[in-house]
Write a protein that holds these residues in place. Structure first.
Motif, PDB file in Angstrom:
ATOM      1  N   ALA A   1      -9.683  -4.449   1.761  1.00 16.98           N
ATOM      2  CA  ALA A   1     -10.153  -3.246   2.461  1.00 16.98           C
ATOM      3  C   ALA A   1     -10.146  -3.445   3.967  1.00 16.98           C
ATOM      4  CB  ALA A   1     -11.554  -2.880   1.984  1.00 16.98           C
TER       5      ALA A   1
ATOM      6  N   THR B   1      -6.419   2.327   1.036  1.00 24.13           N
ATOM      7  CA  THR B   1      -7.621   1.815   1.704  1.00 24.13           C
ATOM      8  C   THR B   1      -8.880   2.338   1.031  1.00 24.13           C
ATOM      9  OG1 THR B   1      -6.374   1.819   3.784  1.00 24.13           O
ATOM     10  CG2 THR B   1      -8.749   1.516   3.939  1.00 24.13           C
TER      11      THR B   1
ATOM     12  N   TYR C   1     -14.073   0.407   9.670  1.00 20.41           N
ATOM     13  CA  TYR C   1     -13.998  -1.050   9.823  1.00 20.41           C
ATOM     14  C   TYR C   1     -15.376  -1.620  10.168  1.00 20.41           C
ATOM     15  CZ  TYR C   1     -12.180  -5.653  10.931  1.00 20.41           C
ATOM     16  OH  TYR C   1     -11.927  -6.995  10.924  1.00 20.41           O
TER      17      TYR C   1
ATOM     18  N   LEU D   1      -6.488  -3.592   5.206  1.00 16.55           N
ATOM     19  CA  LEU D   1      -5.855  -2.277   5.193  1.00 16.55           C
ATOM     20  C   LEU D   1      -6.406  -1.377   6.286  1.00 16.55           C
ATOM     21  CD1 LEU D   1      -5.629  -1.634   1.351  1.00 16.55           C
ATOM     22  CD2 LEU D   1      -3.695  -1.748   2.934  1.00 16.55           C
ATOM     23  N   THR D   2      -7.702  -1.474   6.549  1.00 17.85           N
ATOM     24  CA  THR D   2      -8.290  -0.674   7.620  1.00 17.85           C
ATOM     25  C   THR D   2      -7.764  -1.122   8.977  1.00 17.85           C
ATOM     26  OG1 THR D   2     -10.309  -0.453   6.290  1.00 17.85           O
ATOM     27  CG2 THR D   2     -10.444   0.194   8.598  1.00 17.85           C
TER      28      THR D   2
ATOM     29  N   SER E   1       0.813  -1.218   0.000  1.00 16.24           N
ATOM     30  CA  SER E   1       0.000   0.000   0.000  1.00 16.24           C
ATOM     31  C   SER E   1       0.846   1.268   0.000  1.00 16.24           C
ATOM     32  CB  SER E   1      -0.944   0.010   1.211  1.00 16.24           C
ATOM     33  OG  SER E   1      -0.244   0.249   2.423  1.00 16.24           O
TER      34      SER E   1
END
Length: 562
Positions: free
Chosen positions: A183, A85, A157, A186-187, A62
């Motif tokens: 997602a 994200t 989240y 990454l969160t 990322s």
């Protein structure tokens, strides 16, 4: 399950291995060494930045766009991680938008998809807010934004997890889990990075100063003579200094036609586009049978009635009989930030047979509920996401009747446990904290937990507990409260089919009453304990939901500390 589902899901393949960027190999020995040195520095920066995260490979990928920049700062890395994200949540949103479920053949899952679209849209909006906050910060003041960033990221989240949880069909659930896998990872990473931001800055040799919000709490120098912060606008100060019965409402609701509107929903429809300021709705005494939603764009709504028990909003939507998603059962839901309710009753009349049946659901950040009654059986009060405060309220129910995934403090309130179906147990709370390093949970401070009239005569025959953990890292704090004899000495109950008792936290401080003896608590709850006053201070209004920075403008009384 009737109906066919057309799902266009491209599985998102996680890249295993760190992608840092192409490093040119130059034959010239001097340049090669220089390139190697730069690459080594970048590698070290990526490793340092991603070290707190559970998904390190995903983290490294990322931030690949800034990894080759030897002068990149933690702020640059954080912006890259948040941007990645956002893109992954948008991919999940595309999955939802391409998913078609026939409403007639499968209304439940059709609604679940529509809910996912809304939830993931909220997630994108709040990630953008986090990005803006980081982008507007100076590097040396970045640590000031930790509370705000965690507030947004925890909600992001929760929106993703709630989307997935809405599906009962394993095929649909799996499709959305796969579509949101990157997602959610990454969160999770972002929450852990922000939670440890102070240490991260120090590792990059950046001085860390005391966050300004905490300085305000300690100094109190920003408060004016009227008790409101000096930076409040004059109009807000004048408004908040008045009692509700002296306010000038924007809309008056009355069943008998003596107001401009007969329903609360109609009054909310009149909320002006791009309205700035506090939108005040006065609801006269009466019983209003409607399911009300304060839209996400309807911010700063102040709704007040003629008192709990006199102004009543009631509904009966439920999961058990009507098969409606829990969040959609709410009689009253407030999504727009800055929501305030005062002198109202919020009621769900589905009864114990309805199982999950919410009376009040709050998604509103910096929301406050005062002098209200919140009545139901299972899942009465849903503190869904964000920072919430309840004061001088009466909250009643049976199973998990105070539940959610936000950050809620309930202060000086009466908690009434009711009688459910035969063979049912009672649990006052069910917190849903899923990430270890976020700062969500529920706090009951200076409350009374008692048996209702229906439960009182048989209270020793109905197992009643302070709570059970809805999710892995559930955090429940009960302090300075009176615990009636209806509460089982062991205090807490396991969540069936899970081992959350090994990771959740039940924390108590200075409680009183027949059930306050900590020596008899359930020993299988590994992280549950009594607290010192110093520890308990972490869960006060000022520390836990940053109340000093926003609660004064609500006009709601509160105790900021112990």
């Amino acid at each position: 399950m009737g109906g066919k589902v057309i799902i266009s899901v491209v599985s998102l393949i996680l890249v295993v291995g760190v992608v840092i960027g192409a490093v040119a190999v130059v034959r010239n020995g001097h340049n090669e060494n220089s390139s190697s040195s730069s690459s080594g520095t970048s590698m070290k920066s990526v490793t340092t930045f991603c070290d707190p995260t559970p998904f390190k490979d995903v983290c490294a990928k990322s931030v690949a766009s800034v990894a080759n920049n030897a002068s990149a700062t933690p702020k640059d890395y954080l912006i890259a991680a948040l941007q990645a994200t956002v893109e992954e949540v948008k991919k999940g949103l595309e999955v939802a938008e391409k998913t078609k479920i026939d409403d007639k053949n499968d209304a439940y899952h059709h609604t679940a998809v529509e809910d996912c679209k809304e939830l993931l849209g909220y997630a994108v909006d709040e990630l953008q807010a986090a990005l803006t906050s980081v982008g507007d910060s100076q590097l040396h003041t970045l640590n000031d934004r930790v509370d705000e960033l965690l507030n947004w990221l925890s909600a992001v989240y929760t929106y993703q997890a709630s989307c997935i949880d809405e599906f009962e069909n394993p095929e649909y659930k799996s499709a959305f889990q796969n579509g949101l896998l990157n997602a959610t990872q990454l969160t999770n990473n972002a929450v852990d990075i922000v939670a440890g931001l102070s240490d991260l800055l120090k590792s990059f040799n950046i001085p860390v100063q005391l966050p300004q919000a905490r300085k305000l709490l300690e100094a109190g120098s920003e408060m004016g003579h009227d008790g409101f912060p000096t930076w409040f606008q004059a109009a807000d100060r004048k408004l908040l200094a008045h009692r509700p019965n002296r306010l000038v409402p924007n809309a008056v609701v009355a069943k008998d036609g003596s107001g401009k509107f007969r329903t609360i929903t109609d009054a909310l429809r009149a909320y002006p586009p791009k309205f700035a300021g506090r939108y005040i709705i006065y609801v006269k005494a009466g019983v209003y049978e409607e399911n009300v939603i304060v839209d996400k764009k309807q911010t700063n709504v102040y709704i007040y009635g003629d008192g709990a028990g006199r102004t009543i909003v009631t509904g009966h939507k439920n999961y058990g009989i009507m098969h409606v998603q829990t969040s959609n059962t709410a009689t009253f839901a407030a999504l727009g930030d800055g929501f305030i309710a005062r002198g109202m009753t919020f009621r769900n009349t589905a009864g114990p047979e309805g199982h999950q049946a919410v009376a009040l659901r709050l998604q509103s950040d910096m929301s406050a509920v005062f002098d209200c009654s919140i009545e139901g059986f299972q899942d009465t009060l849903y503190y869904q996401v964000h920072r919430q405060f309840y004061r001088n309220c009466v909250i009643s129910g049976t199973i998990d009747f105070i539940f959610g995934k936000g950050s809620a403090v309930i202060q000086n309130s009466l908690i009434i446990v009711r009688r459910g179906l035969p063979s049912q147990f009672n649990t006052v709370t069910a917190d849903g904290k899923e990430l270890q390093n976020d700062r969500t949970g529920v706090v009951l401070q200076n409350c009374r937990i008692v048996a209702g009239r229906d439960l009182g005569p048989v209270r020793f025959q109905v197992p009643t507990f302070l709570g059970r953990p809805w999710k892995q890292f559930a955090k429940t704090v009960i302090m300075q409260s009176e615990l009636g004899d209806l509460i089982r000495p062991e205090g807490y109950r396991k969540w069936d089919g899970a081992s959350y008792e090994n990771t959740c936290e039940y924390l108590e401080f200075a409680n009183r009453g027949p059930a306050a003896n900590l020596a008899l608590r359930n020993k299988t709850f590994k992280k549950s304990r009594g607290m010192t006053a110093r520890d308990a201070g972490m869960y006060t209004v000022n520390a836990f939901i940053q109340g000093a920075a926003w609660l004064r403008r609500t006009g709601v009384p509160f105790v900021g500390g112990l």
